[in-house]
Motif scaffolding. Structure first.
Motif, PDB file in Angstrom:
ATOM      1  N   GLU A  69     -17.371  -7.568  26.222  1.00  0.00           N
ATOM      2  CA  GLU A  69     -18.322  -8.697  25.770  1.00  0.00           C
ATOM      3  C   GLU A  69     -19.061  -8.250  24.497  1.00  0.00           C
ATOM      4  OE1 GLU A  69     -19.591 -11.388  27.541  1.00  0.00           O
ATOM      5  OE2 GLU A  69     -18.408 -10.802  29.168  1.00  0.00           O
ATOM      6  N   GLY A  70     -18.927  -9.525  23.729  1.00  0.00           N
ATOM      7  CA  GLY A  70     -19.313  -9.401  22.296  1.00  0.00           C
ATOM      8  C   GLY A  70     -18.230  -8.626  21.431  1.00  0.00           C
ATOM      9  N   TRP A  71     -18.817  -8.463  20.121  1.00  0.00           N
ATOM     10  CA  TRP A  71     -17.616  -8.100  19.042  1.00  0.00           C
ATOM     11  C   TRP A  71     -18.399  -7.438  17.891  1.00  0.00           C
ATOM     12  CZ3 TRP A  71     -16.481 -10.221  14.182  1.00  0.00           C
ATOM     13  CH2 TRP A  71     -17.619 -11.429  13.780  1.00  0.00           C
ATOM     14  N   SER A  72     -17.834  -6.836  17.191  1.00  0.00           N
ATOM     15  CA  SER A  72     -18.524  -6.170  15.821  1.00  0.00           C
ATOM     16  C   SER A  72     -17.625  -6.514  14.928  1.00  0.00           C
ATOM     17  CB  SER A  72     -18.311  -4.653  16.001  1.00  0.00           C
ATOM     18  OG  SER A  72     -18.850  -3.892  14.708  1.00  0.00           O
ATOM     19  N   PRO A  73     -18.511  -7.052  13.605  1.00  0.00           N
ATOM     20  CA  PRO A  73     -17.713  -7.508  12.364  1.00  0.00           C
ATOM     21  C   PRO A  73     -17.120  -6.342  11.711  1.00  0.00           C
ATOM     22  CG  PRO A  73     -20.043  -7.547  12.054  1.00  0.00           C
ATOM     23  CD  PRO A  73     -19.845  -7.193  13.443  1.00  0.00           C
ATOM     24  N   THR A  74     -17.231  -5.159  11.939  1.00  0.00           N
ATOM     25  CA  THR A  74     -16.620  -4.241  11.466  1.00  0.00           C
ATOM     26  C   THR A  74     -15.878  -3.184  12.417  1.00  0.00           C
ATOM     27  OG1 THR A  74     -18.764  -2.527  11.029  1.00  0.00           O
ATOM     28  CG2 THR A  74     -17.956  -4.243   9.177  1.00  0.00           C
ATOM     29  N   VAL A  75     -14.938  -2.344  12.216  1.00  0.00           N
ATOM     30  CA  VAL A  75     -14.424  -1.516  13.084  1.00  0.00           C
ATOM     31  C   VAL A  75     -13.806  -0.300  12.132  1.00  0.00           C
ATOM     32  CG1 VAL A  75     -13.554  -3.219  14.696  1.00  0.00           C
ATOM     33  CG2 VAL A  75     -12.010  -2.621  12.768  1.00  0.00           C
ATOM     34  N   ARG A  76     -13.853   0.795  12.753  1.00  0.00           N
ATOM     35  CA  ARG A  76     -12.906   1.953  12.145  1.00  0.00           C
ATOM     36  C   ARG A  76     -11.583   2.435  12.531  1.00  0.00           C
ATOM     37  NH1 ARG A  76     -17.981   6.457  12.469  1.00  0.00           N
ATOM     38  NH2 ARG A  76     -19.604   5.054  12.084  1.00  0.00           N
ATOM     39  N   PRO A  77     -10.514   1.746  11.631  1.00  0.00           N
ATOM     40  CA  PRO A  77      -9.094   1.879  12.048  1.00  0.00           C
ATOM     41  C   PRO A  77      -8.875   3.241  11.987  1.00  0.00           C
ATOM     42  CG  PRO A  77      -9.546   0.375  10.307  1.00  0.00           C
ATOM     43  CD  PRO A  77     -10.859   1.003  10.282  1.00  0.00           C
ATOM     44  N   PRO A  78      -7.913   3.734  12.989  1.00  0.00           N
ATOM     45  CA  PRO A  78      -7.432   5.079  12.864  1.00  0.00           C
ATOM     46  C   PRO A  78      -6.511   5.325  11.585  1.00  0.00           C
ATOM     47  CG  PRO A  78      -6.718   3.942  14.921  1.00  0.00           C
ATOM     48  CD  PRO A  78      -7.625   2.907  14.143  1.00  0.00           C
ATOM     49  N   ILE A  79      -5.867   4.381  11.273  1.00  0.00           N
ATOM     50  CA  ILE A  79      -4.925   4.544  10.039  1.00  0.00           C
ATOM     51  C   ILE A  79      -5.896   4.978   8.823  1.00  0.00           C
ATOM     52  CG2 ILE A  79      -5.058   2.208   8.867  1.00  0.00           C
ATOM     53  CD1 ILE A  79      -1.811   2.749   8.862  1.00  0.00           C
ATOM     54  N   LEU A  80      -7.144   4.749   8.703  1.00  0.00           N
ATOM     55  CA  LEU A  80      -7.908   5.418   7.888  1.00  0.00           C
ATOM     56  C   LEU A  80      -8.798   6.491   8.075  1.00  0.00           C
ATOM     57  CD1 LEU A  80      -9.400   2.082   6.500  1.00  0.00           C
ATOM     58  CD2 LEU A  80      -7.466   3.015   5.535  1.00  0.00           C
ATOM     59  N   GLY A  81      -8.260   7.155   9.304  1.00  0.00           N
ATOM     60  CA  GLY A  81      -8.780   8.330   9.755  1.00  0.00           C
ATOM     61  C   GLY A  81     -10.025   8.059  10.589  1.00  0.00           C
ATOM     62  N   GLY A  82     -10.417   6.839  10.783  1.00  0.00           N
ATOM     63  CA  GLY A  82     -11.635   6.513  11.648  1.00  0.00           C
ATOM     64  C   GLY A  82     -12.861   6.670  10.885  1.00  0.00           C
ATOM     65  N   ASN A  83     -12.915   6.853   9.574  1.00  0.00           N
ATOM     66  CA  ASN A  83     -14.044   7.410   8.867  1.00  0.00           C
ATOM     67  C   ASN A  83     -14.464   6.162   7.920  1.00  0.00           C
ATOM     68  OD1 ASN A  83     -13.745  10.071   9.568  1.00  0.00           O
ATOM     69  ND2 ASN A  83     -12.176  10.472   8.100  1.00  0.00           N
ATOM     70  N   LYS A  84     -13.717   5.239   7.789  1.00  0.00           N
ATOM     71  CA  LYS A  84     -14.358   3.991   6.904  1.00  0.00           C
ATOM     72  C   LYS A  84     -14.257   2.870   7.841  1.00  0.00           C
ATOM     73  CE  LYS A  84     -12.919   1.766   2.798  1.00  0.00           C
ATOM     74  NZ  LYS A  84     -11.898   1.239   1.810  1.00  0.00           N
ATOM     75  N   ARG A  85     -15.239   2.090   7.614  1.00  0.00           N
ATOM     76  CA  ARG A  85     -15.368   0.727   8.295  1.00  0.00           C
ATOM     77  C   ARG A  85     -14.962  -0.317   7.553  1.00  0.00           C
ATOM     78  NH1 ARG A  85     -18.485   1.553  13.085  1.00  0.00           N
ATOM     79  NH2 ARG A  85     -18.469  -0.765  13.604  1.00  0.00           N
ATOM     80  N   VAL A  86     -14.194  -1.189   8.132  1.00  0.00           N
ATOM     81  CA  VAL A  86     -13.625  -2.446   7.439  1.00  0.00           C
ATOM     82  C   VAL A  86     -13.835  -3.540   8.351  1.00  0.00           C
ATOM     83  CG1 VAL A  86     -11.971  -1.052   6.146  1.00  0.00           C
ATOM     84  CG2 VAL A  86     -11.321  -2.008   8.286  1.00  0.00           C
ATOM     85  N   GLY A  87     -13.690  -4.715   7.646  1.00  0.00           N
ATOM     86  CA  GLY A  87     -13.804  -6.075   8.513  1.00  0.00           C
ATOM     87  C   GLY A  87     -12.786  -6.004   9.638  1.00  0.00           C
ATOM     88  N   VAL A  88     -13.448  -6.530  10.707  1.00  0.00           N
ATOM     89  CA  VAL A  88     -12.365  -6.742  11.726  1.00  0.00           C
ATOM     90  C   VAL A  88     -11.232  -7.659  11.796  1.00  0.00           C
ATOM     91  CG1 VAL A  88     -13.608  -8.638  13.050  1.00  0.00           C
ATOM     92  CG2 VAL A  88     -12.202  -7.106  14.262  1.00  0.00           C
ATOM     93  N   PHE A  89     -11.367  -8.494  10.818  1.00  0.00           N
ATOM     94  CA  PHE A  89     -10.446  -9.661  10.596  1.00  0.00           C
ATOM     95  C   PHE A  89      -9.422  -8.965   9.219  1.00  0.00           C
ATOM     96  CE2 PHE A  89     -13.637 -12.648  11.639  1.00  0.00           C
ATOM     97  CZ  PHE A  89     -13.216 -12.750  12.897  1.00  0.00           C
ATOM     98  N   ALA A  90      -9.701  -7.915   8.780  1.00  0.00           N
ATOM     99  CA  ALA A  90      -8.619  -7.058   7.977  1.00  0.00           C
ATOM    100  C   ALA A  90      -8.294  -6.170   8.548  1.00  0.00           C
ATOM    101  CB  ALA A  90      -9.562  -6.413   6.678  1.00  0.00           C
ATOM    102  N   THR A  91      -7.879  -6.199   9.864  1.00  0.00           N
ATOM    103  CA  THR A  91      -7.248  -4.945  10.713  1.00  0.00           C
ATOM    104  C   THR A  91      -6.503  -5.754  11.713  1.00  0.00           C
ATOM    105  OG1 THR A  91      -8.911  -4.727  12.337  1.00  0.00           O
ATOM    106  CG2 THR A  91      -9.404  -3.447  10.341  1.00  0.00           C
ATOM    107  N   ARG A  92      -5.460  -4.619  12.388  1.00  0.00           N
ATOM    108  CA  ARG A  92      -5.156  -5.133  13.727  1.00  0.00           C
ATOM    109  C   ARG A  92      -5.900  -4.670  14.993  1.00  0.00           C
ATOM    110  NH1 ARG A  92      -0.211  -6.776  13.882  1.00  0.00           N
ATOM    111  NH2 ARG A  92       0.337  -5.755  15.661  1.00  0.00           N
ATOM    112  N   SER A  93      -7.062  -4.385  14.934  1.00  0.00           N
ATOM    113  CA  SER A  93      -7.879  -4.022  15.788  1.00  0.00           C
ATOM    114  C   SER A  93      -7.747  -4.993  17.099  1.00  0.00           C
ATOM    115  CB  SER A  93      -9.388  -3.831  15.494  1.00  0.00           C
ATOM    116  OG  SER A  93     -10.175  -3.602  16.605  1.00  0.00           O
ATOM    117  N   PRO A  94      -7.885  -4.383  18.370  1.00  0.00           N
ATOM    118  CA  PRO A  94      -7.989  -5.284  19.540  1.00  0.00           C
ATOM    119  C   PRO A  94      -9.014  -5.762  19.831  1.00  0.00           C
ATOM    120  CG  PRO A  94      -7.440  -2.950  20.085  1.00  0.00           C
ATOM    121  CD  PRO A  94      -7.520  -2.833  18.737  1.00  0.00           C
TER     122      PRO A  94
END
Length: 128
Positions: A69-94
């Motif tokens: 349910e719901g979603w977040s506009p930013t995620v922490r991609p593992p490819i960036l070490g999970g340390n940097k938040r980027v926009g969900v639409f700039a990632t392959r986040s599920p």
């Protein structure tokens, strides 16, 4: 907000029972194969007529384990070490507003089985 329903047409079977080890996108590991097994309603051989003329298929699929349910506009991609938040639409986040993915796979074979005709594809990036 408008919503729409999608019908389950098929299930893809792979050697990945969990998310660990799955390539980050289709085609990265060309040798990985999967089998597309159609739901009974869609097992009519006529529905596949002409598909053998294509080398690749675009598959639109649902993230079966990441429905939330719901979603977040930013995620922490593992490819960036999970340390940097980027926009969900700039990632392959599920974890997206719509839990769908898009993959291009190579059509290797059309096979007959107990479940009707199945498609054997390679370059998969799906969990079983």
């Amino acid at each position: 907000m408008e919503e729409f329903l999608m019908k389950k047409i098929a299930t893809i079977r792979t050697d990945f029972p969990t998310k660990f080890g799955i390539p980050r996108q289709s085609g990265v590991v060309a040798g990985l194969t999967g089998k597309i097994v159609f739901e009974p309603l869609y097992r009519d051989a006529a529905a596949l007529r002409g598909i053998e003329g294509f080398s690749h298929l675009w598959l639109i699929w649902q993230f079966s384990e990441n429905v939330q349910e719901g979603w977040s506009p930013t995620v922490r991609p593992p490819i960036l070490g999970g340390n940097k938040r980027v926009g969900v639409f700039a990632t392959r986040s599920p974890f997206r507003p719509n839990p769908i993915g898009l993959s291009c796979v190579k059509l290797e074979q059309i096979a007959d089985s107990d479940a009707g005709r199945v498609l054997i594809v390679s370059g998969v990036d799906f969990m079983d």
